[in-house]
Design a protein around this motif. Sequence first.
Motif, PDB file in Angstrom:
ATOM      1  N   GLY A  69     -11.723  42.293 -16.106  1.00  0.00           N
ATOM      2  CA  GLY A  69     -10.614  41.953 -16.992  1.00  0.00           C
ATOM      3  C   GLY A  69      -9.333  42.694 -16.715  1.00  0.00           C
ATOM      4  O   GLY A  69      -8.268  42.079 -16.628  1.00  0.00           O
ATOM      5  N   SER A  70      -9.393  44.022 -16.573  1.00  0.00           N
ATOM      6  CA  SER A  70      -8.163  44.786 -16.416  1.00  0.00           C
ATOM      7  C   SER A  70      -7.433  44.440 -15.129  1.00  0.00           C
ATOM      8  O   SER A  70      -6.209  44.235 -15.117  1.00  0.00           O
ATOM      9  CB  SER A  70      -8.479  46.281 -16.458  1.00  0.00           C
ATOM     10  N   SER A  71      -8.163  44.351 -14.024  1.00  0.00           N
ATOM     11  CA  SER A  71      -7.530  44.028 -12.745  1.00  0.00           C
ATOM     12  C   SER A  71      -6.974  42.611 -12.756  1.00  0.00           C
ATOM     13  O   SER A  71      -5.852  42.362 -12.282  1.00  0.00           O
ATOM     14  CB  SER A  71      -8.547  44.182 -11.606  1.00  0.00           C
ATOM     15  N   LEU A  72      -7.750  41.686 -13.298  1.00  0.00           N
ATOM     16  CA  LEU A  72      -7.288  40.300 -13.338  1.00  0.00           C
ATOM     17  C   LEU A  72      -6.086  40.145 -14.263  1.00  0.00           C
ATOM     18  O   LEU A  72      -5.183  39.357 -13.993  1.00  0.00           O
ATOM     19  CB  LEU A  72      -8.432  39.390 -13.793  1.00  0.00           C
ATOM     20  N   THR A  73      -6.070  40.916 -15.345  1.00  0.00           N
ATOM     21  CA  THR A  73      -4.935  40.858 -16.264  1.00  0.00           C
ATOM     22  C   THR A  73      -3.647  41.301 -15.582  1.00  0.00           C
ATOM     23  O   THR A  73      -2.581  40.689 -15.757  1.00  0.00           O
ATOM     24  CB  THR A  73      -5.205  41.741 -17.494  1.00  0.00           C
ATOM     25  N   ILE A  74      -3.729  42.362 -14.782  1.00  0.00           N
ATOM     26  CA  ILE A  74      -2.543  42.834 -14.064  1.00  0.00           C
ATOM     27  C   ILE A  74      -2.067  41.785 -13.055  1.00  0.00           C
ATOM     28  O   ILE A  74      -0.868  41.510 -12.942  1.00  0.00           O
ATOM     29  CB  ILE A  74      -2.846  44.167 -13.371  1.00  0.00           C
TER      30      ILE A  74
END
Length: 698
Positions: A69-74
């Motif tokens: 989630g965090s990487s894809l959100t960025i």
Amino acid sequence: MGRYTAKRLGARPVRKGGGSRAKPVRYRLVALSAGSHPPIHPSATAVPALLARLIAAVSKRFERGVVPGSSLTILLAGLVGLAAGFAAAFFGHFIHEITEATYGAANSRRGESFVWTLAVMACPALAMLFVAWLTRRFAPEAQGAGIPEVITAVARHDGVIRPRIAAVKIVASGITIGAGGSVGREGPIVQIGSALGSTAGQLFKLSAKNIKVLVAAGAAAGISATFNAPLAGVIFASEIILGSFAVESLTPIVLASVVADVVQQRFGEHRLDPAFKDLQYEFAGAWVQLPSYLLLGLVAGLAAAAFIKVLYATDRIAERLLPRWWIKALVLGLIVGGVGVLYPASPPVVSRSAERDAALRPPLPPVMGVGYEVVEHALHLKRTESQAVPKQNGEPAPFSLNPFETLFRTAPEREVKLAPERMLAELAWLAPLILLKPLLTSLTLAGGGSGGVFAPSLYLGATLGAAFGLVANLALPELSNSPGVYAIVGMSAVVAGTTQGVLSAILIVYEMTDQYAIILPIMAAACVSSVIARMIDQDSIYYKKLTLRGEHISRGHDLHNLDHVMVRDVMIRRFPKLAPADNALEIVRIAREHPELESLPVMSDDGKLIGIIRAEDLHRVLDSDISPRLVNAEDIALRTPLSVHPAQNLLEAMRDFGARDVETLPVEVGAGENRRLVGLLLRSDVIRRYRQEMLQRR
């Protein structure tokens, strides 16, 4: 000759008699059939095999629905910033084309026939009629400013915004503004960017937390691309949309804002220039001027609060008097157009660049559309020397009695030079706009139009500040700066009062003008205005709409009302104590005598806390087959409970309540063997105090 290859027959070691001995390696020639190739060496297949395993692993993760989630959100935040940047550029171009095709074209021909004047009047009405139908039919959320709907989506609906909102909002707001509706384009582009961010999060099935971050990233990108203000975009999204400056959300928001501004610099309206350029402030923070800036902040706070009340009062009155939506759109649109054609289009004094533009094409009505031409005019108002020393020997006076004459400079082509005898005429042209712009904005939105209230707030601040500066120059010229300086300070003050986002207001005005020298008056006036507006009405111009709908949204920063309240202010100092040998019947008796307590402390003979007994612990004993006389307090006490210190604040105590899911926390002082119980903190008392603090704020 035919093609041959060597085939290895054997080289495997053979174990014999406890030892190992390798057989000799033998080869024989094998003929290759036509079209065949020699076998490939294993090292040649290593890279493709590794790539295949990598693809299989990634595919397996996506098949399971496990997305980092965090990487894809960025990553998605960068794409959202890119999309929002292009959307902002297209939106501005779309508004320009609609203007050229509607009231802009009719306005340029008003001198030919009165019919064209009627056409200018009719444009807002027809546009509002179409937009009201469009939004009612396809996306009711696209009506109005749009930012309150984004806040609701983040606070109530996990950041989910329907994908069609972006398309409907572009069309609805573009037609409303382009045809002369007296609203702004910043609110729409915030909703458009937020819709793009929400759509991206939904498409990749991100968590609600990450979708909300992408919504805020889209909002930041919209502000950044519209104003060429990336810093203000980040602060606006965090302060207004998310209501939080959490570190984990800042990276995607900053990335989206930066990418959107890069797109703007290449394809947008402002490119590398600030929104309002050619302003030069050498120094505008002299202490003798500060009282006037603080007074302007006070006036701006009153104007901001009045704007909010007029905006929503107009909507209620229009709904009561004109219940049919199509009649309301036509009537209110005709009022907007009528005021537009009746008000003088040109101010008494204009700059040289404005004179050239007017010679090519008549100026647009100052109260229709976004109105940035009026803001530009107000910012460039420059006072000429008002009290010159008489000439001696034909030479000009060597100095001026006004010590602030050189503190404000603009580009010669854009500056509007005002002599004292022309200030009254300029004031007479500006002052009515202070009342008319908020009223026409309210009528446009009440009639079903789609557009923002941010630009009208800037407009109100610029005209109010310029009028204030003119009055100050007429009354106390020696202690006043040029009216253009007060115009820019008024912009930040009114925006801070309407949005109650002080940081956003300060940064956005600074980035729109690219002038840091004026930051001290901007900060002072913005703070005063925000305080005054909040004293009159706790709700900002965005939250007021939600409050009127019965939606009371509490954000993360509301909890900070507890950080100044200490545990010692709320804790119970007198409470019963249980001995380790007290049986369940004695515990029940004491509990009945003190029904307000959810837990009871168990104390040792030397006064040390052993633990606490919760209601569920006691019920578990009473519901069992064990005799209550055989169960002691020491047997059922919750050992090593979390405790709080009297000097901790209630925000820290709320965290501890959630850590052990208890209703009562012991309050202890000292450390180690010297710890002693001094009170009990009840969750119900903390919630009651929080409610009191919130009511006192209001």
